[in-house]
Scaffold this active site. Sequence first.
Site, PDB file in Angstrom:
ATOM      1  N   ARG A 158     -21.653  29.139  -2.602  1.00  0.00           N
ATOM      2  CA  ARG A 158     -21.972  30.675  -2.551  1.00  0.00           C
ATOM      3  C   ARG A 158     -22.684  30.681  -3.864  1.00  0.00           C
ATOM      4  O   ARG A 158     -23.404  31.851  -3.940  1.00  0.00           O
ATOM      5  CB  ARG A 158     -20.925  31.346  -2.310  1.00  0.00           C
ATOM      6  CG  ARG A 158     -21.033  32.879  -1.864  1.00  0.00           C
ATOM      7  CD  ARG A 158     -20.221  33.646  -1.906  1.00  0.00           C
ATOM      8  NE  ARG A 158     -20.041  34.454  -3.066  1.00  0.00           N
ATOM      9  CZ  ARG A 158     -18.892  35.331  -3.514  1.00  0.00           C
ATOM     10  NH1 ARG A 158     -18.012  35.586  -2.663  1.00  0.00           N
ATOM     11  NH2 ARG A 158     -18.753  36.148  -4.245  1.00  0.00           N
ATOM     12  N   LYS A 187     -13.047  42.304   4.938  1.00  0.00           N
ATOM     13  CA  LYS A 187     -11.959  41.325   4.571  1.00  0.00           C
ATOM     14  C   LYS A 187     -10.697  41.916   4.459  1.00  0.00           C
ATOM     15  O   LYS A 187     -10.724  43.187   3.743  1.00  0.00           O
ATOM     16  CB  LYS A 187     -12.042  40.318   3.275  1.00  0.00           C
ATOM     17  CG  LYS A 187     -12.690  41.231   2.138  1.00  0.00           C
ATOM     18  CD  LYS A 187     -13.206  40.280   0.967  1.00  0.00           C
ATOM     19  CE  LYS A 187     -13.417  40.908  -0.254  1.00  0.00           C
ATOM     20  NZ  LYS A 187     -13.835  40.128  -1.572  1.00  0.00           N
ATOM     21  N   LYS A 244      -8.813  34.254   6.672  1.00  0.00           N
ATOM     22  CA  LYS A 244      -9.889  34.307   5.454  1.00  0.00           C
ATOM     23  C   LYS A 244      -9.215  33.077   4.653  1.00  0.00           C
ATOM     24  O   LYS A 244      -8.199  33.076   4.203  1.00  0.00           O
ATOM     25  CB  LYS A 244      -9.708  35.562   4.787  1.00  0.00           C
ATOM     26  CG  LYS A 244     -10.418  35.758   3.582  1.00  0.00           C
ATOM     27  CD  LYS A 244     -10.607  36.751   2.635  1.00  0.00           C
ATOM     28  CE  LYS A 244     -11.503  36.943   1.514  1.00  0.00           C
ATOM     29  NZ  LYS A 244     -11.336  35.585   0.716  1.00  0.00           N
ATOM     30  N   GLU A 291     -16.681  27.291   5.266  1.00  0.00           N
ATOM     31  CA  GLU A 291     -15.543  27.209   4.026  1.00  0.00           C
ATOM     32  C   GLU A 291     -15.145  25.567   3.949  1.00  0.00           C
ATOM     33  O   GLU A 291     -14.901  25.056   4.629  1.00  0.00           O
ATOM     34  CB  GLU A 291     -14.203  28.197   4.183  1.00  0.00           C
ATOM     35  CG  GLU A 291     -13.577  28.416   2.933  1.00  0.00           C
ATOM     36  CD  GLU A 291     -14.128  29.644   2.309  1.00  0.00           C
ATOM     37  OE1 GLU A 291     -13.713  29.678   1.053  1.00  0.00           O
ATOM     38  OE2 GLU A 291     -14.841  30.236   2.957  1.00  0.00           O
ATOM     39  N   ARG A 314     -22.435  43.961   2.326  1.00  0.00           N
ATOM     40  CA  ARG A 314     -22.455  45.154   3.201  1.00  0.00           C
ATOM     41  C   ARG A 314     -21.292  45.582   3.738  1.00  0.00           C
ATOM     42  O   ARG A 314     -20.331  45.035   3.951  1.00  0.00           O
ATOM     43  CB  ARG A 314     -23.598  44.520   4.276  1.00  0.00           C
ATOM     44  CG  ARG A 314     -24.908  43.884   3.906  1.00  0.00           C
ATOM     45  CD  ARG A 314     -25.799  45.025   3.658  1.00  0.00           C
ATOM     46  NE  ARG A 314     -27.132  44.360   3.085  1.00  0.00           N
ATOM     47  CZ  ARG A 314     -28.193  44.920   3.094  1.00  0.00           C
ATOM     48  NH1 ARG A 314     -28.399  46.053   3.498  1.00  0.00           N
ATOM     49  NH2 ARG A 314     -29.282  44.111   2.526  1.00  0.00           N
ATOM     50  N   ARG A 338     -16.980  28.724  -0.499  1.00  0.00           N
ATOM     51  CA  ARG A 338     -17.946  29.041   0.563  1.00  0.00           C
ATOM     52  C   ARG A 338     -19.119  28.248   0.626  1.00  0.00           C
ATOM     53  O   ARG A 338     -19.435  27.998  -0.787  1.00  0.00           O
ATOM     54  CB  ARG A 338     -18.177  30.598   0.343  1.00  0.00           C
ATOM     55  CG  ARG A 338     -19.063  31.221   1.225  1.00  0.00           C
ATOM     56  CD  ARG A 338     -18.461  31.689   2.581  1.00  0.00           C
ATOM     57  NE  ARG A 338     -19.825  32.289   3.607  1.00  0.00           N
ATOM     58  CZ  ARG A 338     -19.809  33.428   3.438  1.00  0.00           C
ATOM     59  NH1 ARG A 338     -19.185  34.387   2.572  1.00  0.00           N
ATOM     60  NH2 ARG A 338     -20.904  34.097   4.412  1.00  0.00           N
TER      61      ARG A 338
END
Length: 564
Positions: free
Chosen positions: A282, A432, A262, A310, A426, A267
């Site tokens: 994002r 994460k 991560k 990313e 979702r 993003r």
Amino acid sequence: MPERTPNISLEDTNTPLEAGAMVGGMASFAQLLFRLGTSTKTNEKLEALSGYFAHANEKDKVWVIALFSGRRPRRAVSGTQLAVWCTELIGLPMWLFQECYHTVGDLSETIALLIPEKSASTHSTEGAHTIGQPLHYYVEKFQQLEKAPEAEKKLFILQSWLELSSRDRFVFNKLLSGTFRVGVSQKLMVNALARTVQLEPNTIAHRISGNWDPASTTFTELLSEQLTQTDHSKPYPFYLAYALEDALPELGEPADWQAEWKWDGIRGQIIKRNDQLFVWSRGEDLITEKFPEFSILQNKLPNGTVIDGEILPYHDGQVLNFNVLQTRIGRKNITKKHLQEAPVGLFAYDLLELNGEDIRHLALRERRAALEELVLSLQLPFIQLSPVVSFTDWDELTTIREQSRNINSEGLMLKRRSSAYQVGRRRGDWWKWKIDPLTIDAVMVYAQKGAGRRSNLYTDYTFAVKDGDKLVPFTKAYSGLTDKEFAQVDAFVKRNSLEKFGPVRTVKPELVFEIAFEGIAASNRHKSGVALRFPRISRWRTDKTPEDINTLDDLKKMLQLYGK
């Protein structure tokens, strides 16, 4: 919008949304906001939004979609100008206005409350707009006034203040000052729209994304398939993950999952369509010009390609600290020096469109295979595949995760190999799994009243560590305590204030707190020489005294270990 419900009545409206009548104007929008702000139930918020979309002015609906998805009008005037114009209008000394502001905690609300309510005898001067203008009138007027002379701005704002109710004036001020915020997820807004139009939520989410202008786009155009087909820049809604909630074995067989690092960057989506290149963040900001390194992809990528990944500070095969990337964020112009001192790369981890075909419905394993083939064909050092982390069992992965900080990663992502690329946040297929934050014990030395619903409490604190016999302030934090704990700290501050510097109080250095943070970097702007990333209060250490707190040397050791 602020964190609390302002001291403005919710009952002074003649157009209740629940009445089912045609709604319009700033009053209806303000009522919607306050219904959303005072409700804690998702279904109630959904009813309020769908009711508004069912009956609102078509242009106002477009602007509500824009505002609720982050497309705020740019600030047309400064907060200082608003304060000065307000004091001139009502004949209030500035010192008394400042006292009111410190008590209320929000500039927009302070002005809304201080200006007297309109009366039936109020008349607009020649050339002023009429009372009851729709929402789109005001926000589009703000755009027009952005470069207008100050006198023209002042005339419009004063007239509007006098014509609007205090509640509508509050919303007007929020929009005008560029501080408008609303606690509504895009998913909730999309579901509300789906109740009033014959489209699936996922389709709506895609169509309202991208580079459209609310001032010139109609509601019908916005939701039409034609606009999606003609807007070559349009990104896909991002798929977001929740924090891991269950024990790893509850996920099932490790072989069913793909683990990735991560990353802590921006993003983004890289889009190549119609021989044009677009880079989206994002937050749906078009940032193509911010990263000129990617311009070569306009020739290298095939048309009809969308990569999700990313944007990271990256040099010589190593991901750098996020602090390096921050030197480029927000700059209007990127110079050659910035490119050399803060080089970036794209770590690609998903492929959403290939040869002009939306492939989000394919399983992750298929999308990943296509992505690997694409990135390999590019042969560009700044376009990297975000590596898949190999593991055989959950215990092994747990051990691997502990190494995250060594490569400037925040932890791991877990993605079901059979998962499609979904819309929004979702549960179930993507998780994460962040590493535990860094922590340090510090003593509170300064306190300031908060904003919004906490404007009457001291909830904004500055903390210090020891440096020999001295205390050195090193960070601020204003979150992490319960309401009860904030009230207890507030009482302590009021009893133990030593000095006053405007709204700031120096307090006896007696209360010790554990401060959690995600990263640490060197800083020339702070006396301590360090800056923390996402600092917050982890817990109130009532079991410790100021003699037990950490030292400046402890912070510097953390900087050596984790501030690469």
